[in-house]
Scaffold this motif. Structure first.
Motif, PDB file in Angstrom:
ATOM      1  N   THR A   9       0.854  -1.191   0.000  1.00  0.00           N
ATOM      2  CA  THR A   9       0.000   0.000   0.000  1.00  0.00           C
ATOM      3  C   THR A   9       0.891   1.243   0.000  1.00  0.00           C
ATOM      4  O   THR A   9       2.064   1.176   0.335  1.00  0.00           O
ATOM      5  N   CYS A  10       0.289   2.360  -0.376  1.00  0.00           N
ATOM      6  CA  CYS A  10       0.993   3.639  -0.309  1.00  0.00           C
ATOM      7  C   CYS A  10       1.009   4.060   1.162  1.00  0.00           C
ATOM      8  O   CYS A  10      -0.050   4.170   1.783  1.00  0.00           O
ATOM      9  N   ALA A  11       2.188   4.275   1.737  1.00  0.00           N
ATOM     10  CA  ALA A  11       2.269   4.630   3.162  1.00  0.00           C
ATOM     11  C   ALA A  11       1.710   6.028   3.426  1.00  0.00           C
ATOM     12  O   ALA A  11       1.438   6.386   4.566  1.00  0.00           O
ATOM     13  N   GLY A  12       1.523   6.814   2.372  1.00  0.00           N
ATOM     14  CA  GLY A  12       0.992   8.162   2.550  1.00  0.00           C
ATOM     15  C   GLY A  12      -0.500   8.170   2.761  1.00  0.00           C
ATOM     16  O   GLY A  12      -1.010   8.777   3.693  1.00  0.00           O
ATOM     17  N   CYS A  13      -1.240   7.475   1.872  1.00  0.00           N
ATOM     18  CA  CYS A  13      -2.706   7.550   1.923  1.00  0.00           C
ATOM     19  C   CYS A  13      -3.348   6.213   2.236  1.00  0.00           C
ATOM     20  O   CYS A  13      -4.560   6.143   2.437  1.00  0.00           O
ATOM     21  N   GLY A  14      -2.570   5.145   2.267  1.00  0.00           N
ATOM     22  CA  GLY A  14      -3.121   3.842   2.627  1.00  0.00           C
ATOM     23  C   GLY A  14      -3.774   3.083   1.480  1.00  0.00           C
ATOM     24  O   GLY A  14      -4.304   1.996   1.669  1.00  0.00           O
ATOM     25  N   ARG A  62       4.331   7.342  -9.151  1.00  0.00           N
ATOM     26  CA  ARG A  62       3.568   8.062  -8.132  1.00  0.00           C
ATOM     27  C   ARG A  62       2.332   7.267  -7.761  1.00  0.00           C
ATOM     28  O   ARG A  62       1.846   6.461  -8.551  1.00  0.00           O
ATOM     29  N   CYS A  63       1.812   7.529  -6.566  1.00  0.00           N
ATOM     30  CA  CYS A  63       0.599   6.848  -6.119  1.00  0.00           C
ATOM     31  C   CYS A  63      -0.573   7.346  -6.975  1.00  0.00           C
ATOM     32  O   CYS A  63      -0.758   8.553  -7.124  1.00  0.00           O
ATOM     33  N   PRO A  64      -1.375   6.422  -7.524  1.00  0.00           N
ATOM     34  CA  PRO A  64      -2.504   6.851  -8.376  1.00  0.00           C
ATOM     35  C   PRO A  64      -3.564   7.605  -7.588  1.00  0.00           C
ATOM     36  O   PRO A  64      -4.354   8.345  -8.157  1.00  0.00           O
ATOM     37  N   ASN A  65      -3.575   7.444  -6.274  1.00  0.00           N
ATOM     38  CA  ASN A  65      -4.585   8.117  -5.461  1.00  0.00           C
ATOM     39  C   ASN A  65      -4.125   9.493  -4.965  1.00  0.00           C
ATOM     40  O   ASN A  65      -4.798  10.493  -5.179  1.00  0.00           O
ATOM     41  N   CYS A  66      -2.971   9.569  -4.295  1.00  0.00           N
ATOM     42  CA  CYS A  66      -2.567  10.840  -3.670  1.00  0.00           C
ATOM     43  C   CYS A  66      -1.451  11.545  -4.440  1.00  0.00           C
ATOM     44  O   CYS A  66      -1.054  12.654  -4.078  1.00  0.00           O
ATOM     45  N   ALA A  67      -0.928  10.910  -5.497  1.00  0.00           N
ATOM     46  CA  ALA A  67       0.089  11.506  -6.374  1.00  0.00           C
ATOM     47  C   ALA A  67       1.462  11.681  -5.735  1.00  0.00           C
ATOM     48  O   ALA A  67       2.361  12.260  -6.324  1.00  0.00           O
TER      49      ALA A  67
HETATM   50 ZN   LIG Z   1      -1.077   7.484  -1.930  1.00  0.00          ZN
END
Ligand SMILES: [Zn+2]
Length: 281
Positions: free
Chosen positions: A73-78, A97-102
């Motif tokens: 998972t992305c540690a930034g947004c989960g 980059r994370c597709p959700n939080c960039a």
């Molecule tokens: Zn993210």
């Protein structure tokens, strides 16, 4: 090392400096940290224009613009990441980059693994400072005479109480953070920490050094009160608020004396609850 690895390391380093700057400012709003600010500008100037623009835009929104992948998972947004994206981040042939939080993503070499979190399942919901800490995480009489010895005592205690698996690894990471710029601030306080911890919430440990130790605080001040934090990436914005809250509370002599006068861990716990009650809900 590929070009991408180089860029990632550069961004992580920049990130560390920016966060260190934010931490100091949270604790000492009036102090200007010229040296730190100069290093930040120099490192940022070195990034390719497009990356720099995106990085700066991210930093405006979150304290962290580059985050590790943690259990897919992305540690930034989960957000859960696809296996193919995780593999691509691992290979690091290009930036992802994370597709959700960039946020920019990187594959960490080693994260601090937790044994348990401060919140026990099924327990009555805690309030105030008790959400982040517990009586086992109090140390009323630290003995170390150097920053490393003091942090070693705290990290060992964290491992003995089964909050982390490897106290030595925790110590290494905490010392790396001190090497960027000391986490000591004025009024005898310090906020040593390790970020990027895997899973769980923020964990706070409180250590008191009655005599005081030279920890790199402003001037020749001695540090007596240590708030050691283990910080998962997702709680990074919150802990800056916690630092500024605690700095405000313990700027007052009456509050900091209450902690310093605690003879036992139980007294320290009581004094901590009492002095933070109004500020931390
Ligand atoms: Zn993210």
């Amino acid at each position: 090392m590929t070009m991408t690895h180089k860029l990632i390391n550069q961004m992580i380093q920049l990130q560390e400096l920016i966060v260190a700057d934010m931490q100091k400012k949270a604790a000492m709003p009036k102090v200007r940290l010229e040296e730190l600010e100069n290093s930040i500008s120099a490192l940022a100037a070195d990034l390719p224009q497009q990356i720099k623009t995106h990085f700066n835009r991210l930093v405006q929104k979150h304290p962290e613009a580059i985050v590790p992948v943690s259990s897919e998972t992305c540690a930034g947004c989960g957000m859960g990441l696809t296996r193919s994206l995780v593999n691509a981040v691992h290979k690091a042939e290009q930036l992802h980059r994370c597709p959700n939080c960039a946020r920019f993503l990187y594959y960490p070499e080693q994260l601090i693994a937790r044994e348990r979190t401060s919140r026990v399942y099924g327990e009555v919901r805690k309030t105030g400072i008790g959400r982040f800490t517990s009586p086992e995480l109090m140390m009323a009489s630290l003995k170390g005479t150097t920053p490393e010895e003091v942090l070693c005592e705290m990290c060992n205690h964290m491992a003995e109480e089964n909050f982390v698996e490897d106290g030595g690894h925790l110590l290494d990471l905490a010392m790396q953070r001190e090497a960027i710029v000391s986490t000591a601030v004025d009024n005898g306080l310090a906020f040593p920490h390790v970020r990027g911890v895997e899973g769980g919430g923020l964990t706070l440990m409180v250590g008191i050094h009655k005599k005081g130790v030279k920890f790199g605080g402003p001037g020749r001040t001695l540090t007596r009160i240590f708030f050691f934090m283990m910080i998962p990436t997702a709680t990074s914005a919150f802990y800056l608020k916690l630092i500024s809250g605690l700095s405000r509370i313990y700027r007052e002599k009456e509050a900091s004396n209450a902690l310093l006068e605690a003879k036992t861990e139980t007294d320290l716990w009581k004094a901590l609850i009492k002095t933070t009650r109004k500020m931390i809900k």
